[in-house]
Design a protein around this motif. Structure first.
Motif, PDB file in Angstrom:
ATOM      1  N   UNK A 294      -8.647 -14.704   0.063  1.00 33.57           N
ATOM      2  CA  UNK A 294      -7.620 -13.671   0.010  1.00 33.57           C
ATOM      3  C   UNK A 294      -7.591 -12.956  -1.324  1.00 33.57           C
ATOM      4  N   UNK A 295      -7.736 -13.688  -2.423  1.00 30.56           N
ATOM      5  CA  UNK A 295      -7.772 -13.069  -3.759  1.00 30.56           C
ATOM      6  C   UNK A 295      -8.955 -12.121  -3.904  1.00 30.56           C
ATOM      7  N   UNK A 296     -10.107 -12.527  -3.375  1.00 30.67           N
ATOM      8  CA  UNK A 296     -11.296 -11.667  -3.464  1.00 30.67           C
ATOM      9  C   UNK A 296     -11.086 -10.377  -2.672  1.00 30.67           C
ATOM     10  N   UNK A 297     -10.555 -10.507  -1.448  1.00 34.56           N
ATOM     11  CA  UNK A 297     -10.321  -9.326  -0.620  1.00 34.56           C
ATOM     12  C   UNK A 297      -9.291  -8.397  -1.263  1.00 34.56           C
ATOM     13  N   UNK A 298      -8.226  -8.983  -1.823  1.00 34.20           N
ATOM     14  CA  UNK A 298      -7.205  -8.166  -2.480  1.00 34.20           C
ATOM     15  C   UNK A 298      -7.790  -7.435  -3.690  1.00 34.20           C
TER      16      UNK A 298
ATOM     17  N   UNK B 254     -10.091  -4.462  -2.371  1.00 32.45           N
ATOM     18  CA  UNK B 254      -9.320  -3.338  -1.827  1.00 32.45           C
ATOM     19  C   UNK B 254      -8.489  -2.687  -2.933  1.00 32.45           C
ATOM     20  N   UNK B 255      -7.972  -3.496  -3.872  1.00 32.44           N
ATOM     21  CA  UNK B 255      -7.228  -2.923  -5.002  1.00 32.44           C
ATOM     22  C   UNK B 255      -8.106  -2.026  -5.862  1.00 32.44           C
ATOM     23  N   UNK B 256      -9.344  -2.434  -6.070  1.00 37.02           N
ATOM     24  CA  UNK B 256     -10.270  -1.586  -6.827  1.00 37.02           C
ATOM     25  C   UNK B 256     -10.548  -0.281  -6.098  1.00 37.02           C
ATOM     26  N   UNK B 257     -10.583  -0.339  -4.769  1.00 36.39           N
ATOM     27  CA  UNK B 257     -10.785   0.889  -3.996  1.00 36.39           C
ATOM     28  C   UNK B 257      -9.599   1.838  -4.167  1.00 36.39           C
ATOM     29  N   UNK B 258      -8.371   1.301  -4.225  1.00 32.27           N
ATOM     30  CA  UNK B 258      -7.190   2.141  -4.446  1.00 32.27           C
ATOM     31  C   UNK B 258      -7.190   2.744  -5.848  1.00 32.27           C
ATOM     32  N   UNK B 259      -7.807   2.046  -6.802  1.00 28.21           N
ATOM     33  CA  UNK B 259      -7.816   2.574  -8.180  1.00 28.21           C
ATOM     34  C   UNK B 259      -8.647   3.831  -8.302  1.00 28.21           C
TER      35      UNK B 259
ATOM     36  N   UNK C 110       1.987  -2.067  -8.180  1.00 29.50           N
ATOM     37  CA  UNK C 110       2.745  -2.573  -7.030  1.00 29.50           C
ATOM     38  C   UNK C 110       1.844  -2.764  -5.807  1.00 29.50           C
ATOM     39  N   UNK C 111       0.880  -1.840  -5.626  1.00 27.70           N
ATOM     40  CA  UNK C 111      -0.057  -1.964  -4.503  1.00 27.70           C
ATOM     41  C   UNK C 111      -0.902  -3.226  -4.646  1.00 27.70           C
ATOM     42  N   UNK C 112      -1.369  -3.490  -5.872  1.00 29.79           N
ATOM     43  CA  UNK C 112      -2.194  -4.676  -6.101  1.00 29.79           C
ATOM     44  C   UNK C 112      -1.408  -5.961  -5.817  1.00 29.79           C
ATOM     45  N   UNK C 113      -0.146  -5.989  -6.246  1.00 29.72           N
ATOM     46  CA  UNK C 113       0.684  -7.172  -5.998  1.00 29.72           C
ATOM     47  C   UNK C 113       0.891  -7.378  -4.496  1.00 29.72           C
ATOM     48  N   UNK C 114       1.181  -6.282  -3.793  1.00 27.03           N
ATOM     49  CA  UNK C 114       1.382  -6.383  -2.350  1.00 27.03           C
ATOM     50  C   UNK C 114       0.128  -6.831  -1.627  1.00 27.03           C
ATOM     51  N   UNK C 115      -1.034  -6.252  -1.997  1.00 25.94           N
ATOM     52  CA  UNK C 115      -2.293  -6.644  -1.363  1.00 25.94           C
ATOM     53  C   UNK C 115      -2.614  -8.114  -1.630  1.00 25.94           C
ATOM     54  N   UNK C 116      -2.330  -8.570  -2.856  1.00 26.22           N
ATOM     55  CA  UNK C 116      -2.600  -9.972  -3.197  1.00 26.22           C
ATOM     56  C   UNK C 116      -1.768 -10.911  -2.335  1.00 26.22           C
ATOM     57  N   UNK C 117      -0.466 -10.602  -2.191  1.00 29.52           N
ATOM     58  CA  UNK C 117       0.401 -11.444  -1.365  1.00 29.52           C
ATOM     59  C   UNK C 117      -0.048 -11.450   0.097  1.00 29.52           C
ATOM     60  N   UNK C 118      -0.358 -10.264   0.619  1.00 24.37           N
ATOM     61  CA  UNK C 118      -0.722 -10.154   2.035  1.00 24.37           C
ATOM     62  C   UNK C 118      -2.011 -10.904   2.334  1.00 24.37           C
TER      63      UNK C 118
END
Length: 324
Positions: free
Chosen positions: A65-69, A72-77, A88-96
Motif C-alpha cells: 500500500x505504501x508503494x502504491x500510494x 500515485x502521489x508522485x503522479x499527482x505531483x 493532503x492528497x498524499x496523506x489520503x492516498x497513503x491511508x486508502x
C-alpha cells in the motif's frame, strides 16, 4: 528467562525511563512509565491470537500500500497542484492504499507467500514432508505401531486445535467419550516419547471456522502437508480439494492377505450369519469370513474353500463353503 520475568523487567525499565524523563516530578514520571508499560503488556496479550502468517500478510499488504500510494502521489505531483493540497492528497492516498493492501493480504493470508519472478520463497519447514494428525487417528491407537515401524517419514505435526478437541472429549460427561479422549491423550504422550520421531505442536488456528476438519484442510493447504486419518468423510473432502490423505484403514486393507477362489483355509466359526444356515468366522487381521451351510458347525474349526471375495468401503468379506 520466562515471560513473567521479562514483563517485570519491562515495567521496571519503563518506570526508570519515566523517572529520568520527568526529573522535576519523579513520582509522576514513574507512574507514567508504569502505566505505559502495562498498556503495552495488555496490547501484547491481545495480540496473542494473531498468527505469524497473519502478521506477515498484514506487513506485506502495508508495504504494498505504501508503494502504491507513493507512485500515485508522485503522479499527482506532476499536475499543477499547490503544495498544501498535494500534501493532503498524499496523506489520503497513503491511508486508502495501506488499508486496502492490509485487508486484501489478510483475506488471502492462507495462500500468502512472497513471490519473485520464477522464484517462490517457501517456509524452511516445507522442505520435508509434513503429516498432520487428526483427532480420529489419535484415538484409533494404531498410530503408535505405525510410528514404531518408521513408516511415517518427515515431520509429524499435531495442530493445537486437535489437542483442544481431544481435551474437550476427555472432559466430556459421557463416560465413553471421556475414556476415548483420555486414551487419545495417552497415545499422544506415547508417540511423543518414541525415539527418532520428529513431532511438533502447531499453534496456527483459523478463527473463521469452528469445524476441526475444515481447520485441518486449511492448515494442510498452508503447510502443503498430508493428513493422516481414519475419518472417511475427511478423507473425501480433503481429496476433493487436492490434499494428499493417508488413511490407516486403506493401509490395513492393503496389507491383508490376498485370497483367491478355490483356496483352502481353516477358520473357527463364531456366530450365525444373516442368511439361512450361514456361519461367520474371522481371520487374524479381522477379515470377515462367511461360510455357507455351516450353522450346525458353530464353535468348531472347519476347513473351508473360498468361493468369492467382496471388497467394500468397510473392508473385505470372504465367502466360502465347507470342504465336506
Amino acid at each position: 528467562m520466562n515471560l513473567l520475568l521479562a514483563r517485570l523487567l519491562f515495567i521496571f525499565g519503563s518506570m526508570f525511563i519515566g523517572y529520568e524523563t520527568v526529573p522535576l516530578n519523579p513520582l509522576l514520571g514513574i507512574s507514567f512509565g508504569a502505566l505505559a508499560a502495562i498498556c503495552m503488556i495488555l496490547i501484547e496479550v491481545g495480540l496473542r491470537k494473531v498468527s505469524v502468517s497473519g502478521l506477515s500478510s498484514a506487513v506485506f499488504g502495508l508495504i504494498l500500500g505504501l508503494i502504491m500510494a507513493k507512485l500515485i502521489g508522485d503522479a499527482f505531483s506532476l499536475a499543477p497542484v499547490d503544495a498544501a493540497a498535494l500534501s493532503r492528497i498524499r496523506v489520503g492516498l497513503t491511508l486508502i492504499f495501506c488499508y486496502l493492501g492490509m485487508v486484501m493480504a489478510l483475506r488471502g493470508k492462507d495462500e500468502f507467500s512472497i513471490i519473485i519472478p520464477y522464484v517462490r520463497l517457501r517456509r524452511q519447514d516445507q522442505s520435508q514432508d509434513v503429516v498432520l494428525l487428526d483427532t480420529s487417528v489419535i484415538i484409533d491407537g494404531r498410530i503408535v505401531d505405525i510410528c514404531k515401524t518408521r513408516f511415517l517419514g518427515g515431520k509429524v505435526v499435531i495442530p493445537k486445535f486437535v489437542l483442544r478437541e481431544l481435551q474437550q472429549i476427555a472432559d466430556s460427561t459421557d463416560p465413553i467419550k471421556r475414556q476415548r479422549g483420555r486414551r487419545g491423550l495417552e497415545i499422544l504422550n506415547t508417540i511423543q516419547n518414541e525415539p527418532g520421531m520428529d513431532i511438533t505442536i502447531h499453534e496456527q488456528d483459523f478463527t473463521e471456522t469452528t469445524e476441526v476438519d475444515a481447520k485441518l484442510v486449511l492448515l494442510a493447504k498452508l503447510l502443503e502437508a498430508k493428513i493422516l486419518t481414519v475419518d472417511f468423510n475427511l478423507n473425501r473432502v480433503a481429496s476433493i480439494q487436492g490434499i494428499k490423505v493417508l488413511n490407516i484403514n486403506e493401509l490395513a486393507n492393503a496389507l491383508k492377505p490376498v485370497v483367491f477362489p478355490g483356496e483352502e483355509m481353516h477358520i473357527k466359526l463364531i456366530k450365525e450369519g444373516k442368511e439361512h444356515n450361514q456361519a461367520i468366522g474371522y481371520l487374524d487381521d479381522g477379515t470377515m469370513v462367511v461360510v455357507e451351510d455351516a450353522r450346525r458347525l458353530l464353535g468348531q474349526e472347519v476347513k473351508v474353500v473360498v468361493t468369492s471375495v467382496l471388497q467394500t468401503q468397510a473392508g473385505r468379506m470372504i465367502f466360502t463353503r465347507t470342504d465336506k
